[in-house]
Write a protein that holds these residues in place. Structure first.
Motif, PDB file in Angstrom:
ATOM      1  N   ALA A  91      10.948  -4.586  -5.724  1.00 53.64           N
ATOM      2  CA  ALA A  91      10.011  -5.346  -6.557  1.00 53.64           C
ATOM      3  C   ALA A  91       9.788  -6.698  -5.890  1.00 53.64           C
ATOM      4  O   ALA A  91      10.707  -7.282  -5.306  1.00 53.64           O
ATOM      5  CB  ALA A  91      10.600  -5.533  -7.950  1.00 53.64           C
ATOM      6  N   GLY A  92       8.572  -7.188  -5.935  1.00 58.45           N
ATOM      7  CA  GLY A  92       8.269  -8.479  -5.325  1.00 58.45           C
ATOM      8  C   GLY A  92       7.843  -8.397  -3.875  1.00 58.45           C
ATOM      9  O   GLY A  92       7.425  -9.398  -3.298  1.00 58.45           O
ATOM     10  N   HIS A  93       7.963  -7.224  -3.266  1.00 58.97           N
ATOM     11  CA  HIS A  93       7.555  -7.077  -1.865  1.00 58.97           C
ATOM     12  C   HIS A  93       6.041  -7.119  -1.807  1.00 58.97           C
ATOM     13  O   HIS A  93       5.364  -6.456  -2.591  1.00 58.97           O
ATOM     14  CB  HIS A  93       8.069  -5.752  -1.300  1.00 58.97           C
ATOM     15  N   PRO A  94       5.463  -7.880  -0.870  1.00 58.42           N
ATOM     16  CA  PRO A  94       3.989  -7.911  -0.796  1.00 58.42           C
ATOM     17  C   PRO A  94       3.415  -6.550  -0.388  1.00 58.42           C
ATOM     18  O   PRO A  94       4.065  -5.784   0.327  1.00 58.42           O
ATOM     19  CB  PRO A  94       3.691  -8.964   0.286  1.00 58.42           C
ATOM     20  N   VAL A  95       2.217  -6.279  -0.860  1.00 63.46           N
ATOM     21  CA  VAL A  95       1.513  -5.056  -0.477  1.00 63.46           C
ATOM     22  C   VAL A  95       1.139  -5.175   0.997  1.00 63.46           C
ATOM     23  O   VAL A  95       0.731  -6.235   1.457  1.00 63.46           O
ATOM     24  CB  VAL A  95       0.250  -4.869  -1.337  1.00 63.46           C
ATOM     25  N   MET A  96       1.315  -4.092   1.722  1.00 64.39           N
ATOM     26  CA  MET A  96       0.985  -4.084   3.145  1.00 64.39           C
ATOM     27  C   MET A  96      -0.013  -2.976   3.429  1.00 64.39           C
ATOM     28  O   MET A  96       0.006  -1.951   2.768  1.00 64.39           O
ATOM     29  CB  MET A  96       2.254  -3.838   3.984  1.00 64.39           C
ATOM     30  N   HIS A  97      -0.820  -3.212   4.441  1.00 66.94           N
ATOM     31  CA  HIS A  97      -1.736  -2.178   4.931  1.00 66.94           C
ATOM     32  C   HIS A  97      -1.453  -1.957   6.415  1.00 66.94           C
ATOM     33  O   HIS A  97      -0.809  -0.995   6.763  1.00 66.94           O
ATOM     34  CB  HIS A  97      -3.192  -2.558   4.645  1.00 66.94           C
TER      35      HIS A  97
END
Length: 135
Positions: A91-97
């Motif tokens: 939880a709290g991890h930034p969304v990555m692409h």
């Protein structure tokens, strides 16, 4: 070199790698000398202190991190959200692409891994970028 010097050096390496590739986030993992499947240092760049605290301590060696540990060959993803191995994010991890993962070797020994994500110039982390980071 004491632990403070090593942490500073590792922080500098991930900062320079992010700057060279225009990656918003970076992480550098150092594997424990006595157990190459355990993380001894985990250095991040681009996260706020609040994000870092929310994420917590060292990551589990599963998902994309585990993939590089099991097979230390660099790989690139255009969209992490579409990747079946993209699991275990706290939880709290930034969304990555965009995502680039590379082993760091000293001679033939894997010392750790470098992860770069979210290229800020709205372009993919391409093969040319991998070559810039490979000696």
């Amino acid at each position: 070199m004491d632990a403070t010097d090593l942490d500073g050096l590792l922080r500098h390496i991930v900062q320079v790698a992010c700057r060279m590739t225009s990656a918003r986030y970076g992480a550098l993992v150092v594997l424990a000398e006595d157990d190459r499947e355990r993380i001894s240092h985990f250095i991040t760049h681009g996260l706020s202190e609040k994000q870092r605290r929310a994420i917590g301590g060292h990551p589990a060696c599963e998902g994309l991190l585990g993939r590089l540990m099991r097979r230390p060959v660099g790989f690139r993803l255009d969209d992490v959200t579409k990747e079946p191995d993209a699991t275990g994010f706290p939880a709290g991890h930034p969304v990555m692409h965009t995502f680039l993962a590379m082993p760091i070797r000293i001679g033939s020994t894997v010392f750790g891994h470098l992860y770069l994500t979210e290229r800020e110039r709205n372009t993919l982390l391409v093969t040319r970028t991998r070559k810039r980071l490979t000696p």
